[in-house]
Write a protein that holds these residues in place. Structure first.
Motif, short mmCIF file in Angstrom:
data_model
loop_
_atom_site.label_atom_id
_atom_site.label_comp_id
_atom_site.label_asym_id
_atom_site.label_seq_id
_atom_site.Cartn_x
_atom_site.Cartn_y
_atom_site.Cartn_z
N HIS A 93 7.77 78.11 15.77
CA HIS A 93 6.90 77.26 14.96
C HIS A 93 7.55 75.92 14.62
N LYS A 94 8.89 75.90 14.60
CA LYS A 94 9.60 74.70 14.14
C LYS A 94 10.02 73.78 15.29
N ARG A 95 9.84 74.22 16.52
CA ARG A 95 10.22 73.38 17.65
C ARG A 95 9.44 72.06 17.62
N GLU A 96 10.15 70.96 17.88
CA GLU A 96 9.52 69.64 17.76
C GLU A 96 8.32 69.49 18.68
N ASP A 97 8.44 69.96 19.92
CA ASP A 97 7.33 69.81 20.85
C ASP A 97 6.14 70.66 20.44
N VAL A 98 6.40 71.84 19.86
CA VAL A 98 5.32 72.72 19.40
C VAL A 98 4.61 72.11 18.19
N ARG B 46 1.90 77.02 21.32
CA ARG B 46 2.75 78.17 21.59
C ARG B 46 3.22 78.81 20.29
N PHE B 47 3.35 80.13 20.31
CA PHE B 47 3.87 80.92 19.18
C PHE B 47 2.94 80.94 17.96
N HIS B 48 1.67 80.55 18.12
CA HIS B 48 0.76 80.46 16.97
C HIS B 48 -0.43 81.42 17.14
#
Length: 406
Positions: free
Chosen positions: A24-29, A325-327
């Protein structure tokens, strides 16, 4: 060592499936979630259905927005897949004393379910909309888009399956919601974003002509006057200026780049990743012209290449958007699957025959709660728009706060 791990905040626990908080914290995400996904839905909000809540905050029904003249109602249609297994029984039950019920060791045979749902319920054509005869006239042989197959052996759910089901989903949507536009929502599975065989992908091309590389569709580039120039990616069968064995074959990277006038004087490697450092490590790409594949991949026609499913949806006049992604919490079908599996586990008889009987019943039983889950997903989207970080106390308070608490 164990005491020190506890001091650092670690704990020994069972590893379960769940949300990837780090992702969730990845900049691109975060960039895609805030500036693409949520922004697109916010822009479409005036054209989308919205939930009507009762005094307790529960969704009673889904109403249609007031549309401006010329606008079409935009109905979200989300997709996902799940698997139910014959030996997947209740995870909790009443047990007397220290008795332990015997269970089969394996999960057993499974049924793979691929489903599309809207804010109103499962995507289908109700009988009051079209009779059986009218359904056939629309080229449909069923009312629900649901696909259920038994997993294993030579039967697998691949991209060809999802393409065919998406085409059926479009037909059913247009029959059930005439004059409306669908916004299809998919997760980032490779089968959803994979490209067609003739798609413009520089990673599939050789440096020279012929060989084992696909015959790609025509590309384009812009000349010095900003005029669009169509480029054939394959040699003509009738071109007498090339060797006979190359006629009708793909041109290859060097020829394509030369025709565009961007092949450099110094020779380029085919792919940087094929080069190694003295220590044997792969050399990363250095955009935009570190190798011939990277140089061509940065051209407008290659950058604008879309996946096969997206091309099919947009060719029919509808829209497609991928979840970040990841959401998984943003996809209201996830709550639908939880309810479906609760039903199949509660009514589990530990054989594939009963599972085949229970799955359709579970899908029908869970349908009535879909408007509620749509409202929950909208609430989570609003919380993300406020900049709240997933998993924090503030996030939990805003998303899961109950109107019944005192």
């Amino acid at each position: 060592a164990r005491r020190w791990l506890h001091t650092l905040g670690y704990s020994w626990k069972e590893v379960k499936k769940g949300v990837n908080k780090d992702g969730h914290k990845r900049e691109d995400v975060v960039e895609y979630r805030q500036n693409v996904f949520l922004k697109t839905l916010e822009d479409l909000k005036p054209r989308m259905p919205y939930p009507i809540r009762d005094s307790n905050g529960d969704v009673e029904e889904v109403e249609i927005s007031y549309l401006k003249p010329g606008d079409k109602l935009c109905i979200p249609v989300t997709h996902d897949e799940a698997t139910c297994n014959a030996n997947d029984g209740p995870h909790y039950q009443w047990i007397k004393g220290d008795e332990n019920p015997l269970r089969k060791k394996s999960r057993g045979q499974g049924l793979h379910i691929s489903e599309f749902i809207t804010p109103y319920g499962r995507l289908s054509v109700p009988e009051y909309e079209l009779s059986d005869q009218e359904l056939i006239q629309h080229g449909l042989h069923k009312r629900y888009v649901t696909e259920i197959i038994q997993c294993g052996g030579d039967i697998w759910w691949d991209q060809d399956h999802i393409v065919q089901q998406t085409l059926t989903a479009i037909k059913i949507f247009e029959a059930a919601h005439p004059g409306c536009q669908a916004l299809f929502l998919f997760d980032n599975a490779t089968s959803h974003s994979a490209f067609a065989e003739d798609a413009l992908k520089s990673s599939k091309m050789n440096k020279g002509p012929g060989g084992e590389q696909p015959h790609m569709r025509d590309g384009y580039w812009y000349n010095e006057n900003r005029e669009k120039v169509i480029q054939y990616m394959n040699y003509s069968q009738d071109d007498e200026g090339i060797p006979l064995n190359f006629r009708g074959q793909p041109k290859g990277l060097q020829k394509v780049l030369e025709e565009r006038g961007i092949w450099p004087k110094e020779c380029l490697y085919l792919d940087c990743t094929s080069r190694r450092t003295p220590l044997g490590e792969k050399i990363p790409h250095q955009k935009p012209s570190c190798c011939s594949r990277m140089l061509l991949s940065q051209q407008p026609d290659f950058l604008e290449q879309k996946g096969r499913v997206q091309e099919i949806v947009e060719a029919k006049g509808h829209m497609l958007l991928f979840y970040p992604r990841f959401h998984c919490e943003l996809n209201w079908i996830e709550y639908f699957w939880a309810r479906v599996k609760l039903y199949t586990r509660t009514n589990c008889e530990y054989d594939i025959k009963s599972l085949r009987r229970n799955v359709p019943l579970a899908l029908e039983e869970a349908s009535s709660l879909i408007p509620k889950w749509w409202g929950k997903s909208l609430r989570i989207m609003d919380v993300y728009r406020q900049g709240t970080v997933y998993g924090t106390d503030e996030f939990k308070e805003k998303v899961y706060k109950s109107h019944r608490k005192i």
